[in-house]
Design an enzyme around this catalytic site. Structure first.
Site, PDB file in Angstrom:
ATOM      1  NE  ARG A  61      -1.499 -12.722 -13.719  1.00 14.02           N
ATOM      2  CZ  ARG A  61      -1.150 -13.903 -14.228  1.00 14.02           C
ATOM      3  NH1 ARG A  61      -0.233 -14.632 -13.643  1.00 14.02           N
ATOM      4  NH2 ARG A  61      -1.710 -14.361 -15.328  1.00 14.02           N
ATOM      5  CE1 TYR A 115      -2.367   0.000   9.800  1.00 16.12           C
ATOM      6  CE2 TYR A 115      -1.940  -1.805   8.285  1.00 16.12           C
ATOM      7  CZ  TYR A 115      -2.674  -0.697   8.648  1.00 16.12           C
ATOM      8  OH  TYR A 115      -3.711  -0.285   7.860  1.00 16.12           O
ATOM      9  CG  ASP A 188       6.152  -2.926   8.425  1.00 22.43           C
ATOM     10  OD1 ASP A 188       6.710  -1.897   7.995  1.00 22.43           O
ATOM     11  OD2 ASP A 188       4.923  -3.093   8.388  1.00 22.43           O
ATOM     12  CE  LYS A 213       0.901   3.708   5.413  1.00 21.96           C
ATOM     13  NZ  LYS A 213      -0.481   3.985   5.181  1.00 21.96           N
TER      14      LYS A 213
HETATM   15  N1  PLP Z   1       2.926  -1.508   7.781  1.00 22.27           N
HETATM   16  C1  PLP Z   1       2.748  -0.386   8.499  1.00 22.27           C
HETATM   17  C2  PLP Z   1       3.718  -0.076   9.596  1.00 22.27           C
HETATM   18  C3  PLP Z   1       1.672   0.465   8.242  1.00 22.27           C
HETATM   19  O1  PLP Z   1       1.508   1.567   8.978  1.00 22.27           O
HETATM   20  C4  PLP Z   1       0.764   0.124   7.186  1.00 22.27           C
HETATM   21  C5  PLP Z   1      -0.373   0.985   6.872  1.00 22.27           C
HETATM   22  O2  PLP Z   1      -0.661   1.949   7.546  1.00 22.27           O
HETATM   23  C6  PLP Z   1       0.987  -1.056   6.468  1.00 22.27           C
HETATM   24  C7  PLP Z   1       2.074  -1.841   6.778  1.00 22.27           C
HETATM   25  C8  PLP Z   1       0.049  -1.478   5.368  1.00 22.27           C
HETATM   26  O3  PLP Z   1       0.302  -0.740   4.220  1.00 22.27           O
HETATM   27  P1  PLP Z   1      -0.756  -0.456   3.061  1.00 22.27           P
HETATM   28  O4  PLP Z   1      -1.812   0.442   3.623  1.00 22.27           O
HETATM   29  O5  PLP Z   1       0.078   0.159   1.985  1.00 22.27           O
HETATM   30  O6  PLP Z   1      -1.332  -1.774   2.671  1.00 22.27           O
END
Ligand code: PLP
Length: 398
Positions: A61, A115, A188, A213
């Protein structure tokens, strides 16, 4: 190594062959270290490792050699001091917000078009914990400045390229604004990936990825990561020791392997997306295309400046006069582009934001953000572009 050779068969079955100290060889590729615990020369040694006075590992952890290799690779590619890996992109976003001081009584200024789960995290979870939220159009710097000034926010939060409307945030300008009002800028950077853009190099405080992604790239692992300063890394690390939303060694290994082909994949994603966007923009059934690589995109010049003439693999478009039913028929008619609830994979993927990524928003909230029922998000894969185009052409006829 403690000897067990004289013990019973039952005991030897448990311990035999194990715990050979690392030998005098260096593997070319980082192995998957699946151990939870470690042995030490003495208890004083363990004490020193716990204290950080001796290099070593304590507990899964806390850290792990495979996870560290992935974190170090991300720190390098994001031009940051350090990185902390998470079990998902959402875990990374949640931790980043807490680490920079979001708590009851504080305020967050965030981009309106983020998102869907990020929107809900801020608008439902954090708001319910007495955090004030002000959502703004981050391309309007006057609006951002007023919000920072009025709320005394501790954080300004934006996506470098927004999901799903592909707005491009002027991160250097937002960093200047955030710091002027003593807020941290969290970015992000999922859509851009470190290939296109490094927020830390433009004075953002943290660059966050859903490593699910582009970073992993093959649609087979869920992961998140935050690149940041050594000081912030310490906060993230201490927080995660308590909360435990860690990335496992196998997922870290997959993400690390994904990184190796990131530049090759991104090059193809960018080329394909540019061609698809240009083709869609001329199609009679398409009302609007959102892609920073198109000259008519409102932040095309900014994207050019920040991303160096590459615009990413993501785009979205509106089908003329279409609602949910028509978009669903279009998506079902596709063969190469897969309707799937993710992005950034080697495969071309389509998604209906209104009922997928932004499903948790009310119809009013979606309307406010600008997400119509006719909007389709497309993640251009690395297939031959003519196959993507003929697939789209066929489905647009339905
Ligand atoms: N940020 C963006 C721009 C996303 O498109 C996503 C998920 O689609 C996330 C964060 C969240 O990521 P995760 O699905 O790996 O938790």
């Amino acid at each position: 190594m403690k000897t067990i050779s004289k013990k019973s068969f039952q005991t030897r079955a448990v311990h035999a062959g194990e715990r050979v100290p690392p030998a005098d060889f260096t593997p070319v590729t980082t192995p998957i270290w699946t151990t939870v615990g470690y042995l030490y020369e003495s208890m004083d040694d363990l004490d020193a490792v716990f204290d950080g006075n001796k290099r070593g590992q304590v507990y899964l952890r806390y850290s792990n050699p495979t996870v560290e290799a992935f974190e170090n690779a991300i720190a390098d590619l994001e031009v940051a001091d350090a990185a902390q890996a998470y079990s998902s992109g959402m875990a990374a976003i949640h931790a980043a917000l807490l680490a920079v001081g979001v708590k009851a009584g504080t305020a967050v200024v965030a981009a309106l078009d983020v998102y869907g789960a990020t929107f809900s995290l801020l608008n439902s979870l954090f708001k319910s914990m007495d955090v004030t939220l002000r959502m703004v159009d981050v391309t309007n710097h006057d609006e951002v400045e007023s919000a920072l000034k009025e709320t005394h926010a501790v954080v300004l939060y934006a996506e470098s390229i927004s999901n799903p409307l592909l707005k491009v945030a002027d991160i250097p300008a937002l960093a200047e604004l955030a710091h002027r009002y003593s807020a941290s800028l969290l970015v992000d950077n999922t859509f851009a990936s470190p290939y296109l853009f490094n927020p830390i190099a433009h004075r953002a405080d943290m660059s966050i990825h859903s490593a699910t992604k582009y970073i992993s790239g093959h649609g087979d692992t869920l992961a998140g990561v935050v690149a940041t300063s050594n000081e912030n890394k310490k906060k993230l690390f201490e927080l995660n020791k308590l909360v435990g939303s860690v990335l496992g060694p196998f997922e870290s290994w997959l993400a690390l392997r994904g990184l190796k082909t990131l530049p090759l994949r991104m090059k193809q994603h960018c080329q394909n997306a540019q061609q698809v966007a240009g083709w869609l923009a001329k199609h009679s059934r398409v009302a609007k295309v959102n892609y920073p690589g198109l000259v008519e995109h409102p932040q095309h010049a900014l994207a050019d400046k920040l991303f160096g003439g590459r615009y990413g693999g993501m785009l979205s478009f509106e089908i003329k006069g279409a609602g949910k039913a028509e978009v669903y028929r279009f998506m079902e008619a596709l063969n190469v582009c897969l309707p799937a609830t993710t992005l950034g994979d080697v495969y071309s993927l389509v998604l209906h934001p209104a009922t997928s990524s932004h499903r948790s928003l009310t119809a009013e909230q979606r309307a406010q953000v600008g997400i119509s029922d006719g909007l389709v998000r497309l993640s251009a894969g690395i297939e031959a572009v003519e196959d993507i185009l003929s697939d789209l052409e066929g489905a647009l006829k339905v």
